[in-house]
Enzyme design. Structure first.
Site, short mmCIF file in Angstrom:
data_model
loop_
_atom_site.label_atom_id
_atom_site.label_comp_id
_atom_site.label_asym_id
_atom_site.label_seq_id
_atom_site.Cartn_x
_atom_site.Cartn_y
_atom_site.Cartn_z
N CYS A 1 35.34 37.50 -9.29
CA CYS A 1 36.75 37.70 -9.58
C CYS A 1 36.80 38.06 -11.07
O CYS A 1 36.24 37.35 -11.90
CB CYS A 1 37.51 36.40 -9.33
SG CYS A 1 39.21 36.47 -9.93
N ASP B 1 1.19 10.24 3.68
CA ASP B 1 1.84 11.10 4.65
C ASP B 1 0.84 12.08 5.24
O ASP B 1 0.67 13.19 4.76
CB ASP B 1 3.01 11.84 3.99
CG ASP B 1 4.01 12.33 5.00
OD1 ASP B 1 3.89 11.96 6.18
OD2 ASP B 1 4.91 13.10 4.62
N CYS C 1 42.53 33.77 -13.67
CA CYS C 1 42.46 33.23 -12.31
C CYS C 1 42.39 31.70 -12.39
O CYS C 1 41.53 31.15 -13.09
CB CYS C 1 41.21 33.78 -11.62
SG CYS C 1 40.73 32.88 -10.15
N LYS D 1 2.37 4.54 1.53
CA LYS D 1 2.44 5.08 2.88
C LYS D 1 2.05 6.55 2.79
O LYS D 1 2.85 7.40 2.40
CB LYS D 1 3.83 4.92 3.49
CG LYS D 1 3.83 5.35 4.95
CD LYS D 1 5.05 4.88 5.68
CE LYS D 1 4.96 5.17 7.15
NZ LYS D 1 4.68 6.56 7.49
N LYS E 1 10.64 3.57 3.93
CA LYS E 1 10.57 5.04 3.86
C LYS E 1 11.49 5.54 2.75
O LYS E 1 12.66 5.16 2.69
CB LYS E 1 11.02 5.66 5.19
CG LYS E 1 10.09 5.35 6.35
CD LYS E 1 8.94 6.34 6.45
CE LYS E 1 9.33 7.63 7.11
NZ LYS E 1 9.19 7.65 8.53
N CYS F 1 43.20 33.58 -6.70
CA CYS F 1 44.30 34.34 -7.32
C CYS F 1 44.65 35.60 -6.55
O CYS F 1 45.61 36.30 -6.89
CB CYS F 1 43.98 34.67 -8.76
SG CYS F 1 42.66 35.89 -8.93
N TYR G 1 -7.20 1.77 6.09
CA TYR G 1 -6.35 0.62 5.79
C TYR G 1 -6.30 -0.42 6.91
O TYR G 1 -5.68 -1.45 6.76
CB TYR G 1 -4.92 1.05 5.44
CG TYR G 1 -4.33 2.13 6.35
CD1 TYR G 1 -4.03 1.87 7.67
CD2 TYR G 1 -4.06 3.39 5.84
CE1 TYR G 1 -3.50 2.85 8.48
CE2 TYR G 1 -3.51 4.39 6.65
CZ TYR G 1 -3.23 4.12 7.96
OH TYR G 1 -2.72 5.08 8.76
N GLU H 1 0.86 -1.19 0.00
CA GLU H 1 0.00 0.00 0.00
C GLU H 1 0.89 1.23 0.00
O GLU H 1 2.06 1.14 0.39
CB GLU H 1 -0.86 0.03 1.28
CG GLU H 1 -1.81 -1.13 1.39
CD GLU H 1 -2.42 -1.26 2.80
OE1 GLU H 1 -2.28 -0.33 3.62
OE2 GLU H 1 -3.01 -2.31 3.06
N CYS I 1 39.91 37.36 -4.03
CA CYS I 1 39.66 36.03 -4.57
C CYS I 1 40.55 35.00 -3.88
O CYS I 1 41.76 35.17 -3.83
CB CYS I 1 39.95 36.04 -6.07
SG CYS I 1 39.93 34.39 -6.79
S1 IVH Z 1 -0.79 0.35 8.79
C1 IVH Z 1 -1.07 -2.12 12.43
N1 IVH Z 1 -0.86 1.36 6.38
O1 IVH Z 1 2.18 5.24 9.01
C2 IVH Z 1 -0.63 -1.26 11.30
N2 IVH Z 1 -0.11 2.75 8.14
O2 IVH Z 1 4.17 4.30 11.61
C3 IVH Z 1 -1.02 0.14 11.43
N3 IVH Z 1 0.43 5.04 7.44
O3 IVH Z 1 0.71 5.39 12.18
C4 IVH Z 1 -0.59 1.05 10.35
N4 IVH Z 1 -0.06 4.79 5.31
O4 IVH Z 1 -0.35 6.78 10.30
C5 IVH Z 1 -0.56 1.58 7.67
N5 IVH Z 1 -1.06 2.14 4.19
C6 IVH Z 1 -0.76 2.35 5.47
C7 IVH Z 1 -0.30 3.61 5.93
C8 IVH Z 1 0.03 3.76 7.27
C9 IVH Z 1 0.36 5.64 6.24
C10 IVH Z 1 0.91 5.71 8.67
C11 IVH Z 1 0.03 5.50 9.87
C12 IVH Z 1 0.91 4.87 10.90
C13 IVH Z 1 2.29 5.17 10.40
C14 IVH Z 1 3.23 4.02 10.72
#
Ligand code: IVH
Length: 668
Positions: free
Chosen positions: A418, A116, A423, A114, A306, A403, A212, A112, A400
């Protein structure tokens, strides 16, 4: 580091981290990114490990989870909110996969994005949204139901009357963040927007949520027919209930397949409408997840890969001034080496005298540095609380460093320069520029070789590259027969070059690659000769007036003036004559074919080809086509070389025409 020094640094870091955490968690107005806070914490952990006698119970390194602001009622979570353990490299990811395979045998993987943003847990009772909580410290969260209710894709009522606890990420799109001020990044802005007392503020901003994770739930929540035995079943079930799920998740039969997903998103993340900071890998089968269990903070069945941080902190160990090929004196921070966005950085630009004054960067300072794409790393700001005692403001040198001639500040320019044409500092940079990629592109002449040639006095100007002998090269350190021959061969292959590359390589101020192209076309129009020569160019440039040059489309006063000034310098005139003497041959730009098979066609180039991509780009443009960086339905052709990656896959997915070099040349 000495004990006393370490003690002082530990105290300073602790205070700075506590202050930044307070800004972020309590005031919701942090001006620095998470990567910066992480980097300071990492330094503190390292010092506390080396000097454990200075650890105190209130150190920020002793805390797990986040601070609660006290602004909102605290509510105990129904089930523990875990975080994910992070991995930062392929190696670490592979180690994790090995552990998984060892513990549970062959299994599927779900990947999935991640996202932000801010982790939020929703409670539904009989299908109605009754509570929304922040993660808090994982056990107790803050009640933010009033603001989360305003998020448009969070259903207030599910399609079925079930009880369940579901977690997901609340995010702010890049576009919505672009219209806001006062936050370091979209994630901070999303957090600040959810943690508002007044829900009307939240309602105005375009937050979104993606679910998720399934927590506690009634038996009806798992559909009657099928038990939810896979993470992917859960995500599909969420959709059926009306809960938003990010559409980019994928299921893979093996670990090797799932790495493909990572590579794809590392390349495409820029194109997503929202920020991601990595990719999450989860074991798909719930029973296998349970077998693996948890560590103190996170499940063992999942990890977050990450992406490398774009910002971090480090210490300025010195400030030097570098002379560029146009004589510009650029202050450079010499840094304690750190890893940023996947590579080690030990120098960062401070731009110019005014910038260094404005930011007040001093030797010994702890600074935030950042790297974006291919640009040179830069110092963003100083963390004044971490400044050592008795530091002094940086004084820009008057002369400079290369030189010794005075550095002058011309007109209203921010830079000092310069002005000595001979130089050595300037010359080195201009030689490197002459052989660089966009110019003559002699890849065997890197910094070390050029430095060696300068040191031995074998090159006094760029024309000398063409008279180098094997005997001279063999005198350089680490040079043997083969290496010397390679250098000579690559120089030989550049004895005839396109005029535009040559003009760019001369390093005339404001004459970048595009301007050089226009200038070469204009010179061609003025001449009847079938081939240009350095001598002809000298003649044509000498005869050009400011007015002539200004009529070129795309040229302004500044460019015209710079070219006129350049050709008036006797050194430059002699240099062009010398290029003629050493036998350099030039080529006019190819005539633009107005109507060809490529007119109006869009190309995407990917993979490794037999010549630089730039050359293919020129060929396409000269034939009336256009090159784009990204694949879309509008792409007409994909020119794919070896080891083509994500772009090729996408092209195939879209059913686009993929061609190799041979077919490409046939098209031309
Ligand atoms: S799963 C038991 N899936 O990343 C698993 N987390 O340090 C719980 N996050 O606190 C998290 N995308 O805020 C999961 N596809 C994703 C995510 C996700 C972002 C964040 C979430 C979590 C932190 C992990």
């Amino acid at each position: 580091m000495k004990r006393e020094e370490a003690k002082r640094r530990i105290q300073q870091l602790r205070e700075e981290i506590l202050r930044r955490n307070y800004e972020y968690f309590v005031l919701d107005q942090s001006q620095v990114s998470e990567a910066v806070r992480d980097s300071l914490k990492k330094e503190l952990i390292a010092l506390e490990t080396e000097f454990p006698e200075f650890i105190t119970p209130d150190s920020p390194t002793r805390r797990v989870g986040s601070v609660l602001s006290g602004k909102f009622p605290k509510v105990k979570h129904k089930s523990r909110k875990w975080s994910l353990s992070d991995v930062f490299s392929m190696e670490e990811l592979k180690d994790w996969e090995e552990r998984v395979l060892k513990a549970v045998g062959k299994c599927q993987f779900v990947t999935e994005l991640k996202l932000d943003g801010l982790n939020i847990t929703l409670w539904y009772e009989k299908g109605l949204l009754v509570k929304a909580l922040t993660r808090g410290d994982g056990t107790v969260g803050e009640d933010v139901t009033h603001t989360v209710r305003t998020i448009k894709n969070v259903p207030l009522r599910l399609f079925e009357e079930v009880d369940l606890e579901v977690s997901g990420e609340v995010i702010l799109s890049k576009k919505a963040f672009g219209n806001m001020e006062g936050f370091a990044n979209a994630r901070n802005a999303a957090a600040g927007t959810v943690r508002q007392l007044d829900p009307s503020v939240t309602a105005e901003r375009d937050l979104e949520m993606y679910c998720y994770h399934l927590g506690e739930h009634s038996p009806q929540a798992s559909s009657q027919k099928k038990k939810l035995s896979l993470q992917s079943d859960i995500l599909e079930r969420f959709k059926k209930l009306g809960l938003p799920v990010n559409k980019e998740y994928e299921v893979h039969e093996s670990a090797a397949d799932s790495i493909h997903y990572l590579e794809k998103w590392a390349e495409w993340r820029e194109k997503l409408p929202y920020e991601i900071d990595g990719v999450v890998f989860k074991v798909n089968e719930k029973n296998k997840q349970e077998l693996m269990g948890f560590t103190a903070k996170s499940p063992r069945y999942a990890v977050a890969y990450k992406f490398p941080a774009q910002q971090t902190t480090t210490v300025v160990e010195g400030i030097t001034v570098q002379i560029g090929r146009t004589g510009a004196a650029t202050p450079v921070a010499e840094l304690r080496p750190v890893l940023v966005a996947g590579s080690t950085v030990s120098r960062a630009t401070l731009h110019n005298e005014d910038e260094i004054k404005r930011k007040d960067v001093r030797v010994g300072d702890t600074v935030i540095i950042q790297k974006a794409g291919d640009v040179i790393p830069e110092v963003v700001e100083v963390l004044p609380a971490l400044r050592p005692a008795h530091s002094k403001a940086f004084e820009f040198p008057r002369d400079c460093p290369s030189c010794g001639s005075p550095l002058s500040r011309i007109d209203f320019e921010a830079v000092r320069r310069c002005t000595n044409m001979e130089c050595p500092g300037r010359q080195r940079e201009s030689f490197l520029h002459f052989v660089s990629r966009g110019a003559l592109d002699v890849d065997t002449l890197g910094e070390k070789v050029v430095d060696g040639l300068l040191e031995f006095g074998f090159i006094k100007d760029p024309a000398d590259f063409f008279t180098l002998t094997k005997e001279q090269l063999l005198e350089l350190p680490l040079f043997k027969e083969k290496k010397a021959q390679n250098v000579l061969d690559s120089i030989d292959s550049r004895r005839t070059v396109p005029l535009e590359r040559f003009l760019y390589g001369l390093g005339i101020r404001f004459v970048g690659e595009q301007v050089a192209k226009l200038l070469s076309q204009c010179l061609q129009e003025q001449s009847t000769d079938s081939n240009p020569s350095p001598k002809l160019i000298l003649k044509l440039l000498k005869n050009s007036t400011r007015e002539d040059l200004e009529t070129i489309e795309g040229f302004g006063e500044r460019i015209a003036e710079s070219i006129i000034q350049w050709i008036q310098v006797p050194y430059n005139q002699k240099l062009l004559e010398k290029f003629e003497t050493v036998g350099l041959k030039l080529l006019w730009p190819p005539q633009k074919k107005i109507i060809t098979g490529l007119a109006g066609k869009t190309f995407v180039i990917t993979g490794t080809l037999s010549r630089p991509r730039e050359e293919f780009k020129t060929l396409i443009e000269n034939a009336g086509g256009h090159v784009s960086g990204s694949v879309s339905k509008k792409t007409d052709y994909i020119l794919a070389g070896e080891e083509a990656g994500g772009k090729l896959d996408k092209a195939k997915e879209l059913g686009l025409k993929v061609i190799g070099e041979t077919e490409f040349f046939q098209l031309l």
